[in-house]
Design a protein around this motif. Sequence first.
Motif, PDB file in Angstrom:
ATOM      1  N   GLY A  55      12.523   1.650  -6.949  1.00  0.00           N
ATOM      2  CA  GLY A  55      11.459   0.758  -6.512  1.00  0.00           C
ATOM      3  C   GLY A  55      10.099   1.308  -6.882  1.00  0.00           C
ATOM      4  N   PHE A  56       9.079   0.584  -6.459  1.00  0.00           N
ATOM      5  CA  PHE A  56       7.709   1.033  -6.673  1.00  0.00           C
ATOM      6  C   PHE A  56       6.859   0.537  -5.525  1.00  0.00           C
ATOM      7  CE2 PHE A  56       7.712  -3.188  -8.501  1.00  0.00           C
ATOM      8  CZ  PHE A  56       6.463  -3.706  -8.173  1.00  0.00           C
ATOM      9  N   SER A  57       5.668   1.095  -5.376  1.00  0.00           N
ATOM     10  CA  SER A  57       4.770   0.684  -4.308  1.00  0.00           C
ATOM     11  C   SER A  57       3.329   0.717  -4.803  1.00  0.00           C
ATOM     12  CB  SER A  57       4.904   1.610  -3.091  1.00  0.00           C
ATOM     13  OG  SER A  57       3.909   1.319  -2.125  1.00  0.00           O
ATOM     14  N   ASP A  58       2.600  -0.362  -4.545  1.00  0.00           N
ATOM     15  CA  ASP A  58       1.179  -0.463  -4.871  1.00  0.00           C
ATOM     16  C   ASP A  58       0.326  -0.430  -3.608  1.00  0.00           C
ATOM     17  OD1 ASP A  58       2.085  -0.804  -7.445  1.00  0.00           O
ATOM     18  OD2 ASP A  58       1.591  -2.938  -7.574  1.00  0.00           O
ATOM     19  N   VAL A  59       0.874   0.068  -2.505  1.00  0.00           N
ATOM     20  CA  VAL A  59       0.230  -0.062  -1.207  1.00  0.00           C
ATOM     21  C   VAL A  59      -1.148   0.593  -1.143  1.00  0.00           C
ATOM     22  CG1 VAL A  59       1.318   2.000  -0.216  1.00  0.00           C
ATOM     23  CG2 VAL A  59       0.650   0.119   1.287  1.00  0.00           C
ATOM     24  N   LEU A  60      -1.402   1.617  -1.949  1.00  0.00           N
ATOM     25  CA  LEU A  60      -2.688   2.313  -1.884  1.00  0.00           C
ATOM     26  C   LEU A  60      -3.682   1.849  -2.934  1.00  0.00           C
ATOM     27  CD1 LEU A  60      -1.716   6.037  -1.114  1.00  0.00           C
ATOM     28  CD2 LEU A  60      -2.331   4.188   0.465  1.00  0.00           C
ATOM     29  N   ASP A  61      -3.308   0.889  -3.737  1.00  0.00           N
ATOM     30  CA  ASP A  61      -4.188   0.480  -4.833  1.00  0.00           C
ATOM     31  C   ASP A  61      -5.519  -0.053  -4.309  1.00  0.00           C
ATOM     32  OD1 ASP A  61      -4.766   0.021  -7.596  1.00  0.00           O
ATOM     33  OD2 ASP A  61      -4.410  -2.120  -7.258  1.00  0.00           O
ATOM     34  N   LYS A  62      -6.618   0.525  -4.808  1.00  0.00           N
ATOM     35  CA  LYS A  62      -7.990   0.108  -4.500  1.00  0.00           C
ATOM     36  C   LYS A  62      -8.278   0.154  -2.996  1.00  0.00           C
ATOM     37  CE  LYS A  62      -8.500  -0.573  -8.889  1.00  0.00           C
ATOM     38  NZ  LYS A  62      -7.180  -0.038  -9.302  1.00  0.00           N
ATOM     39  N   THR A  63      -7.879   1.249  -2.363  1.00  0.00           N
ATOM     40  CA  THR A  63      -8.163   1.454  -0.950  1.00  0.00           C
ATOM     41  C   THR A  63      -9.069   2.667  -0.775  1.00  0.00           C
ATOM     42  OG1 THR A  63      -6.182   2.810  -0.648  1.00  0.00           O
ATOM     43  CG2 THR A  63      -5.960   0.454  -0.229  1.00  0.00           C
ATOM     44  N   THR A  64      -9.637   2.810   0.417  1.00  0.00           N
ATOM     45  CA  THR A  64     -10.451   3.977   0.745  1.00  0.00           C
ATOM     46  C   THR A  64      -9.965   4.569   2.059  1.00  0.00           C
ATOM     47  OG1 THR A  64     -12.100   2.636   1.916  1.00  0.00           O
ATOM     48  CG2 THR A  64     -12.497   3.075  -0.429  1.00  0.00           C
ATOM     49  N   TYR A  65     -10.320   5.837   2.268  1.00  0.00           N
ATOM     50  CA  TYR A  65      -9.986   6.523   3.525  1.00  0.00           C
ATOM     51  C   TYR A  65     -11.163   7.413   3.900  1.00  0.00           C
ATOM     52  CZ  TYR A  65      -7.819   9.839   6.747  1.00  0.00           C
ATOM     53  OH  TYR A  65      -7.546  10.631   7.845  1.00  0.00           O
ATOM     54  N   GLU A  66     -11.730   7.148   5.064  1.00  0.00           N
ATOM     55  CA  GLU A  66     -12.881   7.911   5.561  1.00  0.00           C
ATOM     56  C   GLU A  66     -13.977   8.034   4.496  1.00  0.00           C
ATOM     57  OE1 GLU A  66     -11.514  11.620   7.170  1.00  0.00           O
ATOM     58  OE2 GLU A  66     -10.631  10.659   8.942  1.00  0.00           O
ATOM     59  N   SER A  91     -11.536  15.804  -7.248  1.00  0.00           N
ATOM     60  CA  SER A  91     -11.737  16.891  -6.291  1.00  0.00           C
ATOM     61  C   SER A  91     -11.357  16.545  -4.854  1.00  0.00           C
ATOM     62  CB  SER A  91     -13.182  17.395  -6.312  1.00  0.00           C
ATOM     63  OG  SER A  91     -13.512  17.933  -7.556  1.00  0.00           O
ATOM     64  N   SER A  92     -10.475  15.583  -4.652  1.00  0.00           N
ATOM     65  CA  SER A  92     -10.009  15.246  -3.306  1.00  0.00           C
ATOM     66  C   SER A  92      -8.519  15.525  -3.184  1.00  0.00           C
ATOM     67  CB  SER A  92     -10.283  13.768  -2.984  1.00  0.00           C
ATOM     68  OG  SER A  92     -11.665  13.495  -2.995  1.00  0.00           O
ATOM     69  N   LEU A  93      -8.122  16.141  -2.081  1.00  0.00           N
ATOM     70  CA  LEU A  93      -6.708  16.433  -1.822  1.00  0.00           C
ATOM     71  C   LEU A  93      -6.306  15.710  -0.541  1.00  0.00           C
ATOM     72  CD1 LEU A  93      -4.098  17.866  -2.483  1.00  0.00           C
ATOM     73  CD2 LEU A  93      -4.994  19.919  -1.357  1.00  0.00           C
ATOM     74  N   PHE A  94      -5.412  14.736  -0.684  1.00  0.00           N
ATOM     75  CA  PHE A  94      -4.981  13.902   0.435  1.00  0.00           C
ATOM     76  C   PHE A  94      -3.654  14.394   1.006  1.00  0.00           C
ATOM     77  CE2 PHE A  94      -7.633  11.153  -2.161  1.00  0.00           C
ATOM     78  CZ  PHE A  94      -8.369  10.431  -1.237  1.00  0.00           C
ATOM     79  N   THR A  95      -3.481  14.190   2.299  1.00  0.00           N
ATOM     80  CA  THR A  95      -2.176  14.283   2.934  1.00  0.00           C
ATOM     81  C   THR A  95      -1.733  12.863   3.246  1.00  0.00           C
ATOM     82  OG1 THR A  95      -2.613  16.447   3.912  1.00  0.00           O
ATOM     83  CG2 THR A  95      -0.872  15.128   4.917  1.00  0.00           C
ATOM     84  N   LEU A  96      -0.545  12.491   2.758  1.00  0.00           N
ATOM     85  CA  LEU A  96      -0.046  11.126   2.924  1.00  0.00           C
ATOM     86  C   LEU A  96       1.164  11.113   3.844  1.00  0.00           C
ATOM     87  CD1 LEU A  96      -0.139   9.847  -0.782  1.00  0.00           C
ATOM     88  CD2 LEU A  96      -1.985   9.825   0.917  1.00  0.00           C
ATOM     89  N   ASP A  97       1.272  10.074   4.641  1.00  0.00           N
ATOM     90  CA  ASP A  97       2.447   9.887   5.487  1.00  0.00           C
ATOM     91  C   ASP A  97       3.649   9.584   4.593  1.00  0.00           C
ATOM     92  OD1 ASP A  97       4.392   8.040   7.051  1.00  0.00           O
ATOM     93  OD2 ASP A  97       3.143   8.931   8.611  1.00  0.00           O
ATOM     94  N   THR A 100       4.866   5.686   5.017  1.00  0.00           N
ATOM     95  CA  THR A 100       4.015   4.550   4.686  1.00  0.00           C
ATOM     96  C   THR A 100       3.053   4.822   3.537  1.00  0.00           C
ATOM     97  OG1 THR A 100       2.272   5.228   6.219  1.00  0.00           O
ATOM     98  CG2 THR A 100       4.054   3.852   7.105  1.00  0.00           C
ATOM     99  N   PHE A 101       2.925   6.096   3.139  1.00  0.00           N
ATOM    100  CA  PHE A 101       1.946   6.557   2.151  1.00  0.00           C
ATOM    101  C   PHE A 101       0.510   6.496   2.661  1.00  0.00           C
ATOM    102  CE2 PHE A 101       4.895   5.444  -1.609  1.00  0.00           C
ATOM    103  CZ  PHE A 101       5.431   6.715  -1.589  1.00  0.00           C
ATOM    104  N   GLN A 102       0.307   6.088   3.896  1.00  0.00           N
ATOM    105  CA  GLN A 102      -1.056   6.001   4.397  1.00  0.00           C
ATOM    106  C   GLN A 102      -1.660   7.391   4.544  1.00  0.00           C
ATOM    107  OE1 GLN A 102      -2.820   3.169   4.689  1.00  0.00           O
ATOM    108  NE2 GLN A 102      -0.962   2.294   3.754  1.00  0.00           N
ATOM    109  N   PRO A 103      -2.924   7.570   4.106  1.00  0.00           N
ATOM    110  CA  PRO A 103      -3.568   8.883   4.218  1.00  0.00           C
ATOM    111  C   PRO A 103      -3.712   9.318   5.671  1.00  0.00           C
ATOM    112  CG  PRO A 103      -4.757   7.454   2.696  1.00  0.00           C
ATOM    113  CD  PRO A 103      -3.773   6.588   3.399  1.00  0.00           C
ATOM    114  N   ARG A 104      -3.487  10.594   5.903  1.00  0.00           N
ATOM    115  CA  ARG A 104      -3.654  11.190   7.229  1.00  0.00           C
ATOM    116  C   ARG A 104      -4.798  12.185   7.263  1.00  0.00           C
ATOM    117  NH1 ARG A 104      -1.791   7.236   8.565  1.00  0.00           N
ATOM    118  NH2 ARG A 104       0.290   6.805   9.367  1.00  0.00           N
TER     119      ARG A 104
END
Length: 352
Positions: A55-66, A91-97, A100-104
């Motif tokens: 499968g594939f997921s586009d859930v984070l496409d064109k989103t922002t976090y904080e 230069s950004s390092l994300f932690t993803l769930d 859901t892939f949502q940034p934490r």
Amino acid sequence: MRLRSVLATLTAGLTAATCLTAAGPAAAGAPAAAAATAAGTPPRNACSPSVSIDGFSDVLDKTTYEGTYVGNFSALAVDRNGKLAALSDRSSLFTLDPKTFQPRSVVALADENKAALDSEGLVVERDGTRLVSSEGEPTVRRYGRDGAILTRLPVPEYLRVAPAGRAAANQTFEALTLFPGGHTLLAGMEGSLSGDTPGIVRFQTWHRHGSKDFRLAAQYGYRTDTGLGVVETAATPDGRLLVLERGFTPGVGNTVRLYAADLRRAMDTSGVENLTGQNEVRLVRKTLLADLVNCPTLGATAKQPQPNPLLDNIEAMTVTGHRHGRLKVLLASDDNQNAVQTTRFYFLRVRL
């Protein structure tokens, strides 16, 4: 947490994420795929006899976090707590769930002068230390979880960008991986050095001495396909490498190929000034696992011409699980913060 437990946790989460976020008929049943492979026929949703896509997921496409753009992904890694670490080349390092892939969380990285990095490669060590390669110089640095620089690894002068060395801009340490056991680190150059035959790139390794000290070790030559560059590597449990090669042709789209590579009989090229393809140097052996243009589209759409609408600017890869020679591999594309590109995750099963 032990590595096996971490992988099990992340694999379960990614399976859930596939079911929740994949576009179109994206999920292939693991038992059916395994049975098909065992029977000697291509698995369901096959890209090749060795690779299938779940499968594939586009859930984070064109989103922002904080306030930080979520995208530009250049590397992925399994964190020690089972979450997913995703590195942006801005230069950004994300932690993803993992479900859901949502940034934490997000941490800003910088060099010793507080300047931004062209951050491309990522390894998360068992103690949570982050190893990050930047292709601007190039460099490999060790960071704490808070983004503080701990140490900087030595790099041969000739691998530096010209005029300091023989590398071309934006063609250096694109790939980074740590071999099983945690003693050998490998960085892959995306492009060739001046004086080397175009298409032959160098893989630089370091050996760990003690818990924190990495020292320069062997170097290897690897031949890419014409027009492609190395954008990521991932060590496999048996000590081989998965190598992701990628290219782009305007008006046509991306070419993305996945290879298995074996360093064991390759020659140390650290003392060879020019890799011409005519000197007696044993390069890394590679075996094509899949050209991703042959994957089923799974109902994906593309915002610009692509030979397969599923494809985009894929350059991040990590192994999220393994069993009996079969790997679960997660890929991600770098959308370059471009309206006609997509931040997309891909769920692969790879048989070695």
